[in-house]
Write a protein that holds these residues in place. Structure first.
Motif, PDB file in Angstrom:
ATOM      1  N   GLY A  59      -8.491  40.248  25.230  1.00 49.19           N
ATOM      2  CA  GLY A  59      -7.878  40.189  24.256  1.00 49.19           C
ATOM      3  C   GLY A  59      -8.876  39.536  22.890  1.00 49.19           C
ATOM      4  O   GLY A  59      -8.175  39.567  21.999  1.00 49.19           O
ATOM      5  N   VAL A  60      -9.969  39.315  23.540  1.00 53.02           N
ATOM      6  CA  VAL A  60     -10.893  38.838  22.636  1.00 53.02           C
ATOM      7  C   VAL A  60     -11.980  39.835  22.557  1.00 53.02           C
ATOM      8  O   VAL A  60     -12.492  40.234  23.426  1.00 53.02           O
ATOM      9  N   PHE A  61     -12.394  40.173  21.061  1.00 53.14           N
ATOM     10  CA  PHE A  61     -13.354  41.253  20.765  1.00 53.14           C
ATOM     11  C   PHE A  61     -14.691  41.000  20.151  1.00 53.14           C
ATOM     12  O   PHE A  61     -14.526  39.974  19.315  1.00 53.14           O
ATOM     13  N   ASN A  62     -15.716  41.490  20.243  1.00 51.94           N
ATOM     14  CA  ASN A  62     -16.611  41.713  19.125  1.00 51.94           C
ATOM     15  C   ASN A  62     -16.247  42.515  18.130  1.00 51.94           C
ATOM     16  O   ASN A  62     -15.951  43.636  18.338  1.00 51.94           O
ATOM     17  N   LEU A  63     -16.404  42.178  16.656  1.00 50.83           N
ATOM     18  CA  LEU A  63     -15.726  43.071  15.777  1.00 50.83           C
ATOM     19  C   LEU A  63     -16.724  43.337  14.676  1.00 50.83           C
ATOM     20  O   LEU A  63     -17.523  42.273  14.175  1.00 50.83           O
ATOM     21  N   SER A  64     -16.772  44.524  14.264  1.00 47.69           N
ATOM     22  CA  SER A  64     -17.825  44.744  13.173  1.00 47.69           C
ATOM     23  C   SER A  64     -16.767  44.203  12.082  1.00 47.69           C
ATOM     24  O   SER A  64     -15.621  43.947  11.791  1.00 47.69           O
ATOM     25  N   VAL A  65     -17.440  44.016  10.715  1.00 48.79           N
ATOM     26  CA  VAL A  65     -16.862  43.481   9.479  1.00 48.79           C
ATOM     27  C   VAL A  65     -15.572  44.209   9.091  1.00 48.79           C
ATOM     28  O   VAL A  65     -14.413  43.591   9.033  1.00 48.79           O
ATOM     29  N   ASP A  66     -15.520  45.430   9.263  1.00 48.33           N
ATOM     30  CA  ASP A  66     -14.346  46.383   8.916  1.00 48.33           C
ATOM     31  C   ASP A  66     -13.163  46.117  10.030  1.00 48.33           C
ATOM     32  O   ASP A  66     -12.310  45.871   9.431  1.00 48.33           O
ATOM     33  N   GLU A  67     -13.485  45.938  11.282  1.00 51.83           N
ATOM     34  CA  GLU A  67     -12.528  45.793  12.040  1.00 51.83           C
ATOM     35  C   GLU A  67     -11.920  44.407  12.018  1.00 51.83           C
ATOM     36  O   GLU A  67     -10.895  43.961  12.539  1.00 51.83           O
ATOM     37  N   ALA A  68     -12.918  43.239  11.731  1.00 49.12           N
ATOM     38  CA  ALA A  68     -12.667  41.887  11.448  1.00 49.12           C
ATOM     39  C   ALA A  68     -11.399  41.652  10.261  1.00 49.12           C
ATOM     40  O   ALA A  68     -10.552  40.945  10.469  1.00 49.12           O
ATOM     41  N   VAL A  69     -11.787  42.344   9.344  1.00 46.18           N
ATOM     42  CA  VAL A  69     -10.760  42.615   8.485  1.00 46.18           C
ATOM     43  C   VAL A  69      -9.289  42.911   8.834  1.00 46.18           C
ATOM     44  O   VAL A  69      -8.389  42.402   8.404  1.00 46.18           O
ATOM     45  N   ARG A  70      -9.372  44.043   9.501  1.00 48.07           N
ATOM     46  CA  ARG A  70      -8.192  44.442  10.171  1.00 48.07           C
ATOM     47  C   ARG A  70      -7.411  43.447  10.953  1.00 48.07           C
ATOM     48  O   ARG A  70      -6.255  43.256  11.004  1.00 48.07           O
ATOM     49  N   GLU A  71      -8.138  42.954  11.785  1.00 49.50           N
ATOM     50  CA  GLU A  71      -7.849  41.698  12.661  1.00 49.50           C
ATOM     51  C   GLU A  71      -7.234  40.717  12.126  1.00 49.50           C
ATOM     52  O   GLU A  71      -6.301  39.988  12.261  1.00 49.50           O
ATOM     53  N   VAL A  72      -7.766  40.232  10.733  1.00 45.23           N
ATOM     54  CA  VAL A  72      -7.344  39.027  10.058  1.00 45.23           C
ATOM     55  C   VAL A  72      -6.174  39.294   9.301  1.00 45.23           C
ATOM     56  O   VAL A  72      -5.481  38.493   9.369  1.00 45.23           O
ATOM     57  N   GLU A  73      -5.885  40.551   8.856  1.00 42.96           N
ATOM     58  CA  GLU A  73      -4.773  40.924   8.351  1.00 42.96           C
ATOM     59  C   GLU A  73      -3.665  41.028   9.005  1.00 42.96           C
ATOM     60  O   GLU A  73      -2.529  40.536   8.803  1.00 42.96           O
ATOM     61  N   ALA A  74      -3.882  41.387  10.399  1.00 40.11           N
ATOM     62  CA  ALA A  74      -2.715  41.461  11.362  1.00 40.11           C
ATOM     63  C   ALA A  74      -2.512  40.031  11.630  1.00 40.11           C
ATOM     64  O   ALA A  74      -1.345  39.738  11.902  1.00 40.11           O
ATOM     65  N   ALA A  75      -3.427  39.097  11.987  1.00 44.27           N
ATOM     66  CA  ALA A  75      -3.238  37.453  12.262  1.00 44.27           C
ATOM     67  C   ALA A  75      -2.429  36.904  11.120  1.00 44.27           C
ATOM     68  O   ALA A  75      -1.414  36.314  11.459  1.00 44.27           O
ATOM     69  N   GLN A  76      -2.728  37.419   9.844  1.00 46.46           N
ATOM     70  CA  GLN A  76      -2.083  36.725   8.991  1.00 46.46           C
ATOM     71  C   GLN A  76      -0.489  37.424   8.716  1.00 46.46           C
ATOM     72  O   GLN A  76       0.386  36.383   8.552  1.00 46.46           O
ATOM     73  N   ALA A  77      -0.325  38.350   9.160  1.00 40.86           N
ATOM     74  CA  ALA A  77       1.060  38.929   9.238  1.00 40.86           C
ATOM     75  C   ALA A  77       1.845  38.083  10.356  1.00 40.86           C
ATOM     76  O   ALA A  77       3.106  37.958  10.158  1.00 40.86           O
ATOM     77  N   GLU A  78       1.134  37.774  11.072  1.00 38.91           N
ATOM     78  CA  GLU A  78       1.941  36.849  12.245  1.00 38.91           C
ATOM     79  C   GLU A  78       1.883  35.355  11.696  1.00 38.91           C
ATOM     80  O   GLU A  78       2.544  34.688  12.626  1.00 38.91           O
ATOM     81  N   GLY A  79       1.168  35.023  10.739  1.00 41.61           N
ATOM     82  CA  GLY A  79       1.388  33.610  10.511  1.00 41.61           C
ATOM     83  C   GLY A  79       0.264  32.899  10.564  1.00 41.61           C
ATOM     84  O   GLY A  79       0.115  31.471  10.118  1.00 41.61           O
ATOM     85  N   VAL A  80      -0.759  33.449  10.968  1.00 37.92           N
ATOM     86  CA  VAL A  80      -2.180  32.633  11.240  1.00 37.92           C
ATOM     87  C   VAL A  80      -2.853  32.637   9.881  1.00 37.92           C
ATOM     88  O   VAL A  80      -3.027  33.714   9.382  1.00 37.92           O
ATOM     89  N   ARG A  81      -3.260  31.378   9.525  1.00 41.16           N
ATOM     90  CA  ARG A  81      -3.744  31.334   7.772  1.00 41.16           C
ATOM     91  C   ARG A  81      -5.233  30.927   7.857  1.00 41.16           C
ATOM     92  O   ARG A  81      -5.818  30.633   6.832  1.00 41.16           O
ATOM     93  N   SER A  82      -6.020  30.813   9.063  1.00 42.04           N
ATOM     94  CA  SER A  82      -7.336  30.513   8.968  1.00 42.04           C
ATOM     95  C   SER A  82      -7.991  30.863  10.172  1.00 42.04           C
ATOM     96  O   SER A  82      -7.723  31.448  11.278  1.00 42.04           O
ATOM     97  N   VAL A  83      -9.298  31.449   9.978  1.00 43.98           N
ATOM     98  CA  VAL A  83     -10.097  31.901  10.927  1.00 43.98           C
ATOM     99  C   VAL A  83     -11.483  31.300  11.214  1.00 43.98           C
ATOM    100  O   VAL A  83     -11.871  30.526  10.232  1.00 43.98           O
ATOM    101  N   LEU A  84     -12.174  31.273  12.197  1.00 44.27           N
ATOM    102  CA  LEU A  84     -13.386  30.641  12.423  1.00 44.27           C
ATOM    103  C   LEU A  84     -14.356  31.672  12.800  1.00 44.27           C
ATOM    104  O   LEU A  84     -14.296  32.192  13.903  1.00 44.27           O
ATOM    105  N   LEU A  85     -15.360  31.848  12.033  1.00 43.73           N
ATOM    106  CA  LEU A  85     -16.380  33.085  12.272  1.00 43.73           C
ATOM    107  C   LEU A  85     -17.540  32.532  13.049  1.00 43.73           C
ATOM    108  O   LEU A  85     -18.365  31.534  12.669  1.00 43.73           O
TER     109      LEU A  85
END
Ligand code: PBG
Length: 330
Positions: A59-85
């Motif tokens: 469930g944890v991935f190495n993500l390129s920048v474009d995929e990271a953006v998608r991951e963060v948008e999905a997380a935001q839709a679920e209510g997560v509001r912060s990430v650590l890169l």
């Protein structure tokens, strides 16, 4: 059992009364979790369209920048509001100079996220271990990690993250004096609004194993015992936290979480500062592995560990479960 005697018990307090129904239990619940206290760690690699699962961290991935953006948008839709890169650069050298490459994976991801998901808070891990070819957290001189030379490199990395737009820089290296040096450098360059979340009490733990798989940052020789804390020490953690606060930390951290809940509680009680706890890769991997074997009920075990970390005093929980937990809480 003499039922006659049991029935005649004269109890002035019956603690079970408040556990009798779901509504009663909810009414008296002391600790609650909310998605916006969860911070999601992400591993950013080079390239495009890359989404590579970490074998020891389902469930944890190495993500390129474009995929990271998608991951963060999905997380935001679920209510997560912060990430650590965290960054996984292609180029490594003996002084970790790719850590402050303005075009590096972390710096690029910060810019992309601030553009595409401006409502999400972006924190960046500041350390050299992902950027040095030997995998150590600093500059090695005569087999030792040279504290002050390493701090200079960490300052350059933190400045490059702030320049890219990071809201929070999070030094995880455990060198002495790095928080003060980073604070001063940020302020001198107009980044006085960039916050510092200090990995203050970071223990030398076996539970970082899967992370080093994910971040390709296992040391080639030796270990991290001369800078990360001895797991046996609790009072020393208070000195570390005290020093980071004196140097300008805005948020302090205890890491790992579950084996150090006593430390977390003492830090919160003593300083009352915004306090983060990091449920690290090994804590996550253990739950995932047991769940995959059918040995534990994963959703319950996940929420029980997060609740315990919160109960002990965490204001912020950094966890690879952030998205799953946010979904479970909604
Ligand atoms: C260092 C860093 C590590 C983790 C966070 N920052 C690895 C280490 O100290 O070896 C571990 C996080 C985890 O295990 O989930 N950049």
């Amino acid at each position: 059992m003499d039922t006659q005697t049991s029935a005649s018990l004269k109890l002035t307090r019956r603690l079970r009364r408040l556990r009798a129904s779901p509504a009663m239990r909810a009414l008296v619940r002391e600790t609650r979790l909310a998605p916006d206290m969860l911070m999601l760690p992400l591993f950013i690699c080079e390239g495009e369209g890359v989404r590579r699962e970490v074998p020891s961290m389902p469930g944890v991935f190495n993500l390129s920048v474009d995929e990271a953006v998608r991951e963060v948008e999905a997380a935001q839709a679920e209510g997560v509001r912060s990430v650590l890169l965290f960054g996984l650069p292609d180029e490594k050298d003996d002084v970790g100079s790719s850590a402050y490459d303005p075009e590096g994976p972390v710096q690029s991801a910060v810019r992309a996220l601030k553009r595409e998901a401006p409502g999400v808070l972006v924190a960046t891990d500041v350390c050299l271990c992902e950027y040095t070819d030997h995998g150590h957290c600093g500059i090695v001189i005569d087999g030792e990690i040279a504290n002050d030379a390493t701090v200079g490199q960490l300052v350059r990395a933190a400045l490059s993250h702030a320049a890219a737009g990071a809201d929070i820089v999070a030094p995880s290296d455990m060198m002495d004096g790095r928080v003060g040096a980073i604070r001063q450098a940020l302020d001198e360059r107009g980044f006085e609004q960039t916050a510092i979340m200090a990995y203050s009490a970071k223990y030398c733990s076996a539970f970082y194993g899967p992370f080093r798989d994910a971040a390709h940052s296992a040391p080639r020789f030796g270990d991290r015992r001369t800078h990360q804390m001895d797991p046996a020490n609790g009072r020393e953690a208070l000195r570390e936290v005290e020093q980071d606060i004196a140097e300008g930390a805005d948020i302090v951290m205890v890491k790992p979480a579950l084996p150090y809940l006593d430390v977390l509680a003492r830090v919160k009680d003593r300083f009352g500062y915004p306090t983060a706890a990091y449920q690290v890769s090994g804590e996550y991997a253990m739950l995932k592995a047991a769940a995959r074997n059918g040995w534990i009920d994963e959703p319950r075990a996940m929420l029980e560990t997060l609740t315990g970390i919160r109960r002990a005093g965490a204001d912020i929980i950094i966890t690879y479960y952030a998205r799953e937990a946010a979904r479970a809480l909604s």
